[in-house]
Scaffold this motif. Sequence first.
Motif, mmCIF file in Angstrom:
data_model
loop_
_atom_site.group_PDB
_atom_site.id
_atom_site.type_symbol
_atom_site.label_atom_id
_atom_site.label_comp_id
_atom_site.label_asym_id
_atom_site.label_seq_id
_atom_site.Cartn_x
_atom_site.Cartn_y
_atom_site.Cartn_z
ATOM 1 N N MET A 463 0.897 -1.190 0.053
ATOM 2 C CA MET A 463 -0.009 -0.059 0.194
ATOM 3 C C MET A 463 0.812 1.309 -0.140
ATOM 4 N N VAL A 464 2.077 0.938 0.346
ATOM 5 C CA VAL A 464 3.099 2.354 0.280
ATOM 6 C C VAL A 464 3.105 2.883 -1.023
ATOM 7 N N PHE A 465 2.738 2.280 -2.096
ATOM 8 C CA PHE A 465 2.773 2.849 -3.524
ATOM 9 C C PHE A 465 1.557 3.181 -3.729
ATOM 10 N N VAL A 466 0.604 3.132 -3.209
ATOM 11 C CA VAL A 466 -0.779 3.873 -3.436
ATOM 12 C C VAL A 466 -0.935 5.225 -2.508
ATOM 13 N N GLN A 467 -0.299 5.027 -1.443
ATOM 14 C CA GLN A 467 -0.349 6.113 -0.260
ATOM 15 C C GLN A 467 0.396 7.406 -0.836
ATOM 16 N N ASP A 468 1.472 7.260 -1.440
ATOM 17 C CA ASP A 468 2.332 8.071 -1.708
ATOM 18 C C ASP A 468 1.468 8.733 -3.432
ATOM 19 N N PRO A 469 1.085 9.976 -3.304
ATOM 20 C CA PRO A 469 0.598 10.592 -4.618
ATOM 21 C C PRO A 469 1.493 10.434 -5.813
ATOM 22 N N LEU A 470 2.642 10.945 -5.393
ATOM 23 C CA LEU A 470 3.510 10.727 -6.855
ATOM 24 C C LEU A 470 3.736 9.516 -7.406
#
Length: 496
Positions: A463-470
């Motif tokens: 989920m770290v890739f989804v939580q980071d907007p960029l």
Amino acid sequence: MDSIEGIITGFQVAFSMQGLLFVLIGVFVGTFIGMLPGLGPISAIAVMIPVTFGMEPTVALVMMAGVYYGAVFGGSTSSILLNAPGISGTVATAFDGYPMAQQGKAGKALAIAATSSFVGGTVSVILLMLLAPILSSVAVSFGPPAYFALMFMGLTLITSLSEGSTIKALISAVIGFMVVTIGIDAQTGTQRFTFGNVNLLEGLDFLVIALGLFALAEVCTLIINRKDLSMDNAHKLGSLKITKQEFKEMRGPMSRQSILGFLLGVLPGAGATIASFIAYITEKRIAKSPEAFGKGSVKGLAAPETANNAATSGAFVPLLSLGIPGSGTTAVMLGAFLVLGVQPGPLLMTDRPEIFWGIIASMYIGNVFLLILNLPLIPYIAKILKIPRPLLISLVIMFSIIGVYAISFNTFDLYMLLLFGVIGFFMRLFSFPAPPLILAFILGGMMEQAFRQSLTISNGSLMVFVQDPLALTLLIIALLSLAFPLIQQIRRSKRA
């Protein structure tokens, strides 16, 4: 000291007799070394460190900077004339530069490369002067998830690097991924795909693969087509003049890729290689006639040459402002700073403004010197093409062997060079594109490292890739770019 005073101080350093002399020496040495396959900017700077020992730091670092961007500027020569990219930043230059030389337009190709490099370098120096303090904070904001997404986006654009089958392009990329995993895992220390051979513990060097897939594969093609009279055009220099129509074609790529290349160069780890590939892919995507790319396109040559030189200046932003090397070359540059007793970082601009602004101002003069040096020398440089084909083939093989052996002094690398030469030849024979393999090899290691760092930060959660907007934005762009050509190919298959 504010920026205006700093710029004035920088130009005082750059326009002094010492400054002008050492900038000229730096760009001349860098250009000459950059022209030789296998001796890129890293080798050039490493060789110059002992030479500068004991020199005044400002003058020494101005010369080192000149060697750096001079080597990138000159690196296009071997790519265009011999299809032998000595550094990763000029691989994309060979895609259209070498076909142009084969068509008897070597002089024009070198003139386009020199002009594009000058524009990219000059625009990026202006941006560096105006935006260095601001962009350094932006570069730091790129965390591991955003870096992974950026690399993933670069890889999904692979399909734009090849004509024909998308599946073959993706297969080439998978081979590149497989090759980059060879060696000791940097994080766990375990051996991967070494098969008990100690020579594979450190993995394979980029130069072994690039010279094998491009230079030696081209040698095999030249030998097989030695009786082909159409190849005789490759011996012609042609006109150096860039027509109005060609300059009109160059304007768009030069203006766009100067900015894009600079911004990508600012990101630690991105650098000239990724900038040149993304520039090439971008121009091919937006071109009205993308089928011309890979066959001697003016845009296809101007775009990567502009971007790689722009990225070279951009790489100085994290180095000077934060003390963070953004690439292997700037890591060696950092070593040169420390040897000379200079600590790059946030305090450099205030404590040693003559060094910070002197390096930036010297780049203006360096780019002018590079253009003045390179354009008149084109007729002499291009005489390489007039060498009889058997002797030229021998020289390409010799330079490739010397370049590879000089890296590690290990004969095993020469066997690997021969292996990738054979692989490159068969890839050409069966229409498998080599650029996706090279790009996957370059990006694969950085992509794996960023992925692991991201999972470490999030305790294993994707989920770290989804939580980071960029990161999320870049991943969406990547998936769309991957899906679009596949959908087009399915539609073509249905129509057929």
